[in-house]
Design an enzyme around this catalytic site. Structure first.
Site, short mmCIF file in Angstrom:
data_model
loop_
_atom_site.label_atom_id
_atom_site.label_comp_id
_atom_site.label_asym_id
_atom_site.label_seq_id
_atom_site.Cartn_x
_atom_site.Cartn_y
_atom_site.Cartn_z
N ARG A 59 50.83 44.82 46.01
CA ARG A 59 50.61 45.51 47.29
C ARG A 59 51.05 44.66 48.48
O ARG A 59 51.37 45.20 49.55
CB ARG A 59 49.15 45.95 47.43
CG ARG A 59 48.82 47.16 46.57
CD ARG A 59 47.41 47.65 46.84
NE ARG A 59 46.40 46.73 46.35
CZ ARG A 59 45.94 46.71 45.10
NH1 ARG A 59 46.35 47.58 44.23
NH2 ARG A 59 45.03 45.83 44.73
N GLU A 96 37.31 34.81 37.84
CA GLU A 96 35.89 34.82 37.45
C GLU A 96 35.77 34.52 35.95
O GLU A 96 34.96 33.72 35.52
CB GLU A 96 35.29 36.18 37.80
CG GLU A 96 33.79 36.15 37.88
CD GLU A 96 33.22 37.49 38.29
OE1 GLU A 96 33.99 38.31 38.83
OE2 GLU A 96 32.03 37.70 38.05
#
Ligand code: AMP
Length: 176
Positions: A59, A96
């Protein structure tokens, strides 16, 4: 002036439960909002004396490409491993769970370049931090970091504290 925040669609529980996805496609579908976004980013690039744009797959390309064209300066894609065809320089970073990496063509950046790094959104800042490090590893200077949106309730500033950061829309909570 358009209130750009009103142009972003918030989609709860995407891509997984508990995440509110900030969707830029509704901004892109409004030409005046897209133009205003690019104008503001262009002014920032000018202030920071950027001479090249590096944008992050995928994006980031939507803003970085148009911005580079508007400013008449080079556009350089930062991509996921294995996508760029010529020799690359790579930077790994922690997620994560697990790790990821980002690559730039070796010959795209020269020592002394002033690079503006562009993405759509800053969440943890991990991706942008990796690209900043990659640009510096190549001997260039990070003139600034620009994103359309930042999630201010996530402590991304800790990761990007040594860089100048510009965003147009900020969310102070997931509920906003
Ligand atoms: P980060 O490295 O955590 O700053 O993640 C940044 C990337 O994840 C951005 O390029 C975004 O495209 C995407 N992202 C993370 N959180 C969101 C969200 N809530 N809405 C939309 N995109 C997101």
């Amino acid at each position: 002036m358009i209130d750009l925040k009103k142009c972003i669609r918030s989609v709860p529980d995407f891509p997984k439960k508990g995440i509110v996805f900030r969707d830029i496609t509704t901004l892109l579908a409004q030409p005046q909002a897209y133009q205003q976004t690019l104008e503001e980013m262009g002014k920032y690039a000018h202030r920071r004396k950027a001479d090249k744009i590096v944008a992050i797959e995928s994006r980031g390309f939507i803003f970085g490409g148009a911005l580079a064209e508007n400013l008449g300066i080079p556009f350089i894609p930062a991509r996921k491993p294995g996508k760029l065809p010529a020799p690359t320089v790579k930077q790994e970073y922690q997620l994560e769970y697990g790790s990821d990496a980002i690559e730039i063509h070796v010959d795209a950046i020269k020592p002394g370049d002033h690079i503006l790094i562009v993405d759509d959104l800053i969440a943890t800042g991990g991706t942008l931090e990796a690209v900043c490090k990659l640009v510096e590893k190549m001997g260039a200077h990070v003139a600034g970091v620009a994103a359309v949106i930042d999630l201010a309730f996530i402590p991304w500033r800790d990761k990007l504290k040594t860089y100048d950061v510009f965003t147009l829309i900020s969310y102070n909570s997931e509920a906003e």
